[in-house]
Design an enzyme around this catalytic site. Sequence first.
Site, mmCIF file in Angstrom:
data_model
loop_
_atom_site.group_PDB
_atom_site.id
_atom_site.type_symbol
_atom_site.label_atom_id
_atom_site.label_comp_id
_atom_site.label_asym_id
_atom_site.label_seq_id
_atom_site.Cartn_x
_atom_site.Cartn_y
_atom_site.Cartn_z
ATOM 1 N N GLY A 36 51.576 44.400 50.605
ATOM 2 C CA GLY A 36 53.258 43.941 50.658
ATOM 3 C C GLY A 36 53.354 42.460 49.681
ATOM 4 O O GLY A 36 52.546 42.350 49.304
ATOM 5 N N ASP A 39 53.019 35.839 51.888
ATOM 6 C CA ASP A 39 53.664 35.631 53.149
ATOM 7 C C ASP A 39 54.751 36.182 53.607
ATOM 8 O O ASP A 39 55.747 36.481 54.749
ATOM 9 C CB ASP A 39 54.584 34.064 52.407
ATOM 10 C CG ASP A 39 53.522 32.698 52.415
ATOM 11 O OD1 ASP A 39 52.824 32.806 52.420
ATOM 12 O OD2 ASP A 39 54.585 32.183 51.092
ATOM 13 N N ASN A 170 59.333 42.494 58.432
ATOM 14 C CA ASN A 170 59.470 41.349 59.738
ATOM 15 C C ASN A 170 60.315 39.798 59.401
ATOM 16 O O ASN A 170 60.768 40.065 59.159
ATOM 17 C CB ASN A 170 57.708 41.343 58.878
ATOM 18 C CG ASN A 170 57.037 39.949 59.813
ATOM 19 O OD1 ASN A 170 56.888 39.977 61.249
ATOM 20 N ND2 ASN A 170 55.826 39.299 59.277
ATOM 21 N N LYS A 171 59.441 39.397 60.559
ATOM 22 C CA LYS A 171 60.324 38.574 60.845
ATOM 23 C C LYS A 171 61.868 38.517 61.281
ATOM 24 O O LYS A 171 62.668 37.276 60.313
ATOM 25 C CB LYS A 171 59.940 37.299 59.525
ATOM 26 C CG LYS A 171 59.028 37.117 58.619
ATOM 27 C CD LYS A 171 58.582 36.579 57.699
ATOM 28 C CE LYS A 171 57.390 35.352 57.869
ATOM 29 N NZ LYS A 171 57.111 35.009 56.148
ATOM 30 N N MET A 172 62.064 39.570 61.607
ATOM 31 C CA MET A 172 64.335 39.738 62.012
ATOM 32 C C MET A 172 64.180 38.915 62.674
ATOM 33 O O MET A 172 65.115 38.546 63.157
ATOM 34 C CB MET A 172 63.805 40.704 62.479
ATOM 35 C CG MET A 172 63.586 42.115 61.915
ATOM 36 S SD MET A 172 65.058 42.397 60.194
ATOM 37 C CE MET A 172 66.597 42.879 61.892
ATOM 38 N N LEU A 473 29.070 37.454 10.800
ATOM 39 C CA LEU A 473 30.781 37.090 9.806
ATOM 40 C C LEU A 473 31.282 37.402 8.481
ATOM 41 O O LEU A 473 30.050 38.186 7.740
ATOM 42 C CB LEU A 473 30.634 35.607 9.879
ATOM 43 C CG LEU A 473 30.645 35.063 11.725
ATOM 44 C CD1 LEU A 473 30.096 33.456 11.945
ATOM 45 C CD2 LEU A 473 31.550 35.021 12.152
ATOM 46 N N ALA A 476 29.408 36.175 5.145
ATOM 47 C CA ALA A 476 27.463 36.612 5.739
ATOM 48 C C ALA A 476 26.971 36.678 5.017
ATOM 49 O O ALA A 476 26.178 36.689 4.774
ATOM 50 C CB ALA A 476 27.523 36.497 7.437
ATOM 51 N N SER A 546 31.940 44.135 13.210
ATOM 52 C CA SER A 546 31.359 44.981 14.132
ATOM 53 C C SER A 546 31.444 43.633 14.499
ATOM 54 O O SER A 546 30.550 43.663 15.098
ATOM 55 C CB SER A 546 30.609 45.581 14.033
ATOM 56 O OG SER A 546 29.380 45.247 14.007
#
Length: 638
Positions: A36, A39, A170-172, A473, A476, A546
Amino acid sequence: MSAATTYEASDLIAHDIEAYLEAHQHKTLLRFLTCGSVDDGKSTLIGRLLYDAKTIFEDQMAALEADSRRVGTQGGDIDFALLVDGLAAEREQGITIDVAYRFFSTDRRKFIVADTPGHEQYTRNMVTGASTADAAVILIDARKGILTQSRRHSYLVSLLGIRHVILAVNKMDLMGWSQAVFDEIVADYTAFAAQIGIEQFHAVPLSALRGDNIMEASEHSPWYTGPSLMTLLETLEVGDDLQADPFRMPVQWVNRPDLDFRGFAGQIASGVVRPGDAVRVLPSGKTSSVARIVTADGDLDRAVAGQSVTLTLADEIDVSRGDVLAMADRPPEVADQFEATVVWMDDEALLPGRPYLMKIGARLLGATISEAKYKVDVNTLAQQPAKRLDQNEIGVCTLSLEGNVPFEPYGTNKDLGGFILIDRISNRTVGAGMLHFALRRSHNIHWQDLSVDRAARAGLKNQQGRVIWLTGLSGAGKSTIADLVEKRLHADGRHTYLLDGDNVRHGLNRDLGFTEEDRVENIRRVAEVSRLMLDAGLIVLVSFISPFRAERRMARELIGADNFVEVYVDTPLAVAEQRDVKGLYRKARAGELKNFTGIDSAYEPPEAAEITVDTLAMTAAEAAERIVQWLAAHSARP
């Protein structure tokens, strides 16, 4: 109830330990997870279950009480979440980061519970906890209702095929035990669940902190007439349905203790097997019959899904780790290309075309995401176009493997349909997925053997084919050096071809830009063309920036390590930028050229190139001569 009464062992343990152990051994096991949003009370709920199930020892209780006073969030009361939030960072922040596993039991059943993180960035940990679960308890904070992470976790629960879902509101107690609040949340979830394929679920109003509706019905919710949470957990059916499916057993180990015994060990994924049953080995397709079912406690006359056994066969046929033993007349499919759902877990994005390792069962093989078809918005369930998947995103992709694997859709068989993706360089797990079905082309396209092979073509040219891959690079000097190498080889009568990055983008790769995804596809195509030219017996020079090690490794593996020569044209960025023959660095610095290597896109230097040429210490001609000399020393005319 006193502490001594709460935490002392049951009478059965105290008076007849053997009877207790016998009863405990035959209890069913339920694996479940809590998930869930942040908190919602997941850790508190598990702590309460451990407390009420009387599985906390006195020293643990003393430590819990001390921790509750020191770092708890409930004032002077016990903070049950601290029984589970074991990491110091979690205790300090009051959140769950890692997956915490806890074991407990009641008189009726044994349980393994996974407390999974609520934060979005730890979604990968939630997938880990859910991968072996039989049931999911999805917590909802009654004050907040259904949140984004509640939907995300529910969608993952559905994807992972978890059959039993419990919606724990929860926390009903903080909402005055309002039935209207509970009913509204259940109605919202019912509508969402129907969209994601959760056909049924159980909803329970509770207060994890106070223990209401945890072990038994609470007097605070007389309007709720359903079972308590623990009653549900004790009575959910733990499936024996896999026994009704055809027999499948992935081989985890070839057991060869001596010259007279050769068995194949693994856990039966589905079905039932008996001595004498005809079996088929996949992917090879060879058949035999079961001679013995061997265990540490002796031979069995029958083994079922969930049991770990060693099977011996009546015939001496080739069986390896990662193969699957299956019912001979009802085998699973075998394929190398699939549609799959992928949950991406890594902070580096999933890029189509980039090579990964795939672990399915005990088999490990190369895999590439050919295409990301779409990703899913977990809030709206809308399918959105996607060229890549970022961390915690969920998408449907096409998957190509380097070999055939036996499989079944994940919804039919988790063992044969679930997989993880692994980064080839770091070996970290970067994604998890579920196979849907094999692509039709996997069955319709077969490799055609040819009479004239690479060696014959190279022999006609009197040379050894190679792919010489120059990386470095921009500026180069790769193209200049490659051109000089080809001139030398051509003068020596060698058959060559030069693939230059700019030239290829005028034709074969003209549809590609310079995003990370397009760079990966750019190298994949060039590597495939190089392999074809190598098969023609040519010496192929490839001059491409690459920039990513993963793609150069992919090219090496595709072409073959014996035929791949990596040349690192080593030039410092400052020097390459000073040269800036094409004016590209100037445009990149001005913001006119995005995703330019060395400026706003990374370059990953080779870690073990066959040849390194330092352009500050040698001229282009000297660098070319060094490459030619290396080839002469490491090649032989057929």
